[in-house]
Scaffold this active site. Structure first.
Site, PDB file in Angstrom:
ATOM      1  N   ARG A  97      43.146  45.398  39.472  1.00  0.00           N
ATOM      2  CA  ARG A  97      44.523  45.658  39.893  1.00  0.00           C
ATOM      3  C   ARG A  97      45.499  44.786  39.123  1.00  0.00           C
ATOM      4  O   ARG A  97      45.115  43.786  38.520  1.00  0.00           O
ATOM      5  CB  ARG A  97      44.701  45.475  41.404  1.00  0.00           C
ATOM      6  N   ASP A 110      39.953  37.506  56.636  1.00  0.00           N
ATOM      7  CA  ASP A 110      41.365  37.575  56.292  1.00  0.00           C
ATOM      8  C   ASP A 110      42.026  36.292  56.801  1.00  0.00           C
ATOM      9  O   ASP A 110      41.455  35.580  57.632  1.00  0.00           O
ATOM     10  CB  ASP A 110      42.014  38.788  56.972  1.00  0.00           C
ATOM     11  N   GLU A 161      43.835  41.413  37.384  1.00  0.00           N
ATOM     12  CA  GLU A 161      42.737  40.791  38.136  1.00  0.00           C
ATOM     13  C   GLU A 161      41.395  41.340  37.654  1.00  0.00           C
ATOM     14  O   GLU A 161      41.170  42.542  37.691  1.00  0.00           O
ATOM     15  CB  GLU A 161      42.953  41.107  39.622  1.00  0.00           C
ATOM     16  N   ARG A 191      44.102  57.540  57.613  1.00  0.00           N
ATOM     17  CA  ARG A 191      45.064  58.151  58.542  1.00  0.00           C
ATOM     18  C   ARG A 191      45.385  59.564  58.134  1.00  0.00           C
ATOM     19  O   ARG A 191      45.465  59.861  56.944  1.00  0.00           O
ATOM     20  CB  ARG A 191      46.412  57.427  58.495  1.00  0.00           C
TER      21      ARG A 191
HETATM   22  N1  UDP Z   1      38.827  49.898  47.849  1.00  0.00           N
HETATM   23  C1  UDP Z   1      38.667  50.985  47.032  1.00  0.00           C
HETATM   24  N2  UDP Z   1      39.727  51.431  46.294  1.00  0.00           N
HETATM   25  C2  UDP Z   1      40.927  50.829  46.322  1.00  0.00           C
HETATM   26  C3  UDP Z   1      41.106  49.711  47.176  1.00  0.00           C
HETATM   27  C4  UDP Z   1      40.023  49.255  47.916  1.00  0.00           C
HETATM   28  O1  UDP Z   1      37.587  51.550  46.962  1.00  0.00           O
HETATM   29  O2  UDP Z   1      41.842  51.271  45.623  1.00  0.00           O
HETATM   30  C5  UDP Z   1      37.661  49.428  48.623  1.00  0.00           C
HETATM   31  C6  UDP Z   1      36.798  48.464  47.815  1.00  0.00           C
HETATM   32  O3  UDP Z   1      35.452  48.700  48.171  1.00  0.00           O
HETATM   33  C7  UDP Z   1      37.248  47.117  48.329  1.00  0.00           C
HETATM   34  C8  UDP Z   1      37.485  47.425  49.791  1.00  0.00           C
HETATM   35  O4  UDP Z   1      38.045  48.731  49.776  1.00  0.00           O
HETATM   36  O5  UDP Z   1      36.251  46.144  48.154  1.00  0.00           O
HETATM   37  C9  UDP Z   1      38.397  46.456  50.501  1.00  0.00           C
HETATM   38  O6  UDP Z   1      39.637  46.392  49.831  1.00  0.00           O
HETATM   39  P1  UDP Z   1      40.707  45.278  50.137  1.00  0.00           P
HETATM   40  O7  UDP Z   1      41.979  45.718  49.511  1.00  0.00           O
HETATM   41  O8  UDP Z   1      40.700  44.998  51.593  1.00  0.00           O
HETATM   42  O9  UDP Z   1      40.099  44.053  49.324  1.00  0.00           O
HETATM   43  P2  UDP Z   1      40.717  42.602  49.041  1.00  0.00           P
HETATM   44  O10 UDP Z   1      42.201  42.741  49.007  1.00  0.00           O
HETATM   45  O11 UDP Z   1      40.188  41.711  50.110  1.00  0.00           O
HETATM   46  O12 UDP Z   1      40.152  42.259  47.714  1.00  0.00           O
END
Ligand code: UDP
Length: 373
Positions: free
Chosen positions: A286, A356, A306, A176
């Site tokens: 994270r 999701d 994680e 955005r």
């Molecule tokens: N992603 C990233 N940096 C971040 C967060 C997400 O590059 O700080 C990318 C990464 O490739 C990840 C994708 O965005 O696999 C999808 O993130 P999402 O948070 O949707 O993943 P989930 O929560 O399903 O693990």
């Protein structure tokens, strides 16, 4: 011998939604799960007054009003808005990629300046149709954001270079040019007050539920662990589809996640529910501080680091790895499943899809509509 109309394997969101709807239509349902609890990966467990997301952060979000209302039958949702922050070395950025991120990255203020910066960074790359996650990310946000916030994180999460991953994975995140840190674009968002487990508990009311029960053992012996003989009309299977078919077309790849959870004797560890560590050198992806999902005011806190790894037998599968190779293998299983009239496959593992939660419920309801038309 107890006879059921349906055997649901896996007490996660897909299985529970299917079971609930089948029971509403007067069907008898046996639900089994190999874990010692229900609710699959949305399982939450209360500790010290904090609902711990035991299998990772789950934030419910949807643009589908019907699905939102459906979920609200089972729990009241709070007004949590997911706004993770990303730590890269000693720098901190807002997510998803928005004007707060760009302003911090480049010391700029306006959307025009941010767009100009991105355009300048990608003009030499000549990416017309992004072929993979790296090209998709670069063409959307430029090299700085890619190098600092995407590359390391993605390679840790998926264990593969960004050039070998599908572009759609990065398109999950909003981009955005406004100062808006909401991680989702959906109209409805929140966390069920009191956790997710109660939702599945309510959905499964009226079903016979047996935990710590392996499906393959049941099929072999015809008996549950306690010796009860059971039979069923139709099977709803939410485990790994390749395992169901004995890997006859070869194994599918999955990613697993491991959590190191710690109780800390302090009120507020990181000031946010989700903090991503985007550099490759930090081994975890994270840290979740669970209390912040429900605006908790407890005197202590619980955090989970994680760690991502490749799935292998004996660990929990979380994510399908939807690259071309695996999708082609999956297609063979899906074709076989289509001609197998006694079994329905559902959920992330049964349909090998990066669903999701709202999409899982929608898929289960679609399946119900088809089954009971
Ligand atoms: N992603 C990233 N940096 C971040 C967060 C997400 O590059 O700080 C990318 C990464 O490739 C990840 C994708 O965005 O696999 C999808 O993130 P999402 O948070 O949707 O993943 P989930 O929560 O399903 O693990």
């Amino acid at each position: 011998m107890k006879k059921y109309d349906y055997l649901v394997v896996g007490a996660g969101l897909f299985g529970a939604t299917f079971a609930y709807e089948a029971m509403k239509r007067g069907k008898s349902v046996l639900v089994i799960d190999k874990r010692d609890h229900i609710a699959g990966n949305i399982y939450t467990k209360e500790e010290d007054g904090i609902n711990v997301h035991v299998y990772g952060a789950h934030i419910f979000h949807t643009s589908d009003k019907k699905i939102w209302e459906y979920m609200n039958q089972f729990a009241e949702f709070n007004n949590y808005i997911n706004s993770p922050v990303a730590v890269y070395k000693d720098e901190l950025y807002n997510l998803p990629f928005n004007m707060n991120t760009f302003s911090k990255m480049w010391n700029i203020k306006t959307p025009a300046e941010a767009k100009a910066k991105i355009a300048e960074q990608i003009k030499e790359l000549n990416i017309t149709e992004p072929k993979n996650l790296e090209e998709q990310a670069l063409s959307l946000v430029g090299t700085d954001v890619y190098e600092k916030l995407i590359k390391g994180y993605t390679q840790k999460q998926w264990g593969r270079p960004c050039t070998e991953l599908p572009a759609f994975i990065i398109k999950r995140l909003p981009l955005r040019f406004t100062y808006d840190n909401n991680y989702f674009n959906d109209r409805f968002q929140g966390i069920p007050m009191g956790g997710y487990t109660q939702i599945v508990e309510k959905m499964l009311q009226g079903a016979d539920v047996v935990v710590s029960q392996d499906y393959f053992k049941l099929v072999q012996s015809g008996k549950l662990n306690d010796g009860t003989e059971v039979s069923w009309g139709k099977l709803v299977f939410t485990g790994q589809i390749d395992e169901y078919y004995n890997s006859c077309f070869g194994p599918l790849e999955y990613r697993s996640v491991r959590f190191e959870t710690e109780k800390l004797d302090e009120e507020n560890y990181q000031g946010n529910a989700v903090v991503n560590y985007t550099e490759a050198e930090v081994p975890y992806t994270r840290i979740i501080e669970h209390k912040h999902f429900e605006f908790g005011k407890q005197p202590t806190t619980i955090i989970s680091r994680e760690y991502s790894s490749e799935w292998k037998p004996g660990v929990e599968p979380y994510y399908p790895v939807n690259n071309d190779k695996n999708n082609a293998v999956y297609q063979q299983y899906a074709d076989k499943a289509a001609s197998d009239k006694d079994v329905i496959f559902g959920g992330r593992l049964g349909q090998y899809k990066y669903y999701d939660m709202d999409k899982v419920v929608a898929a289960a309801l679609e399946c119900v509509a088809h089954e009971f038309n």
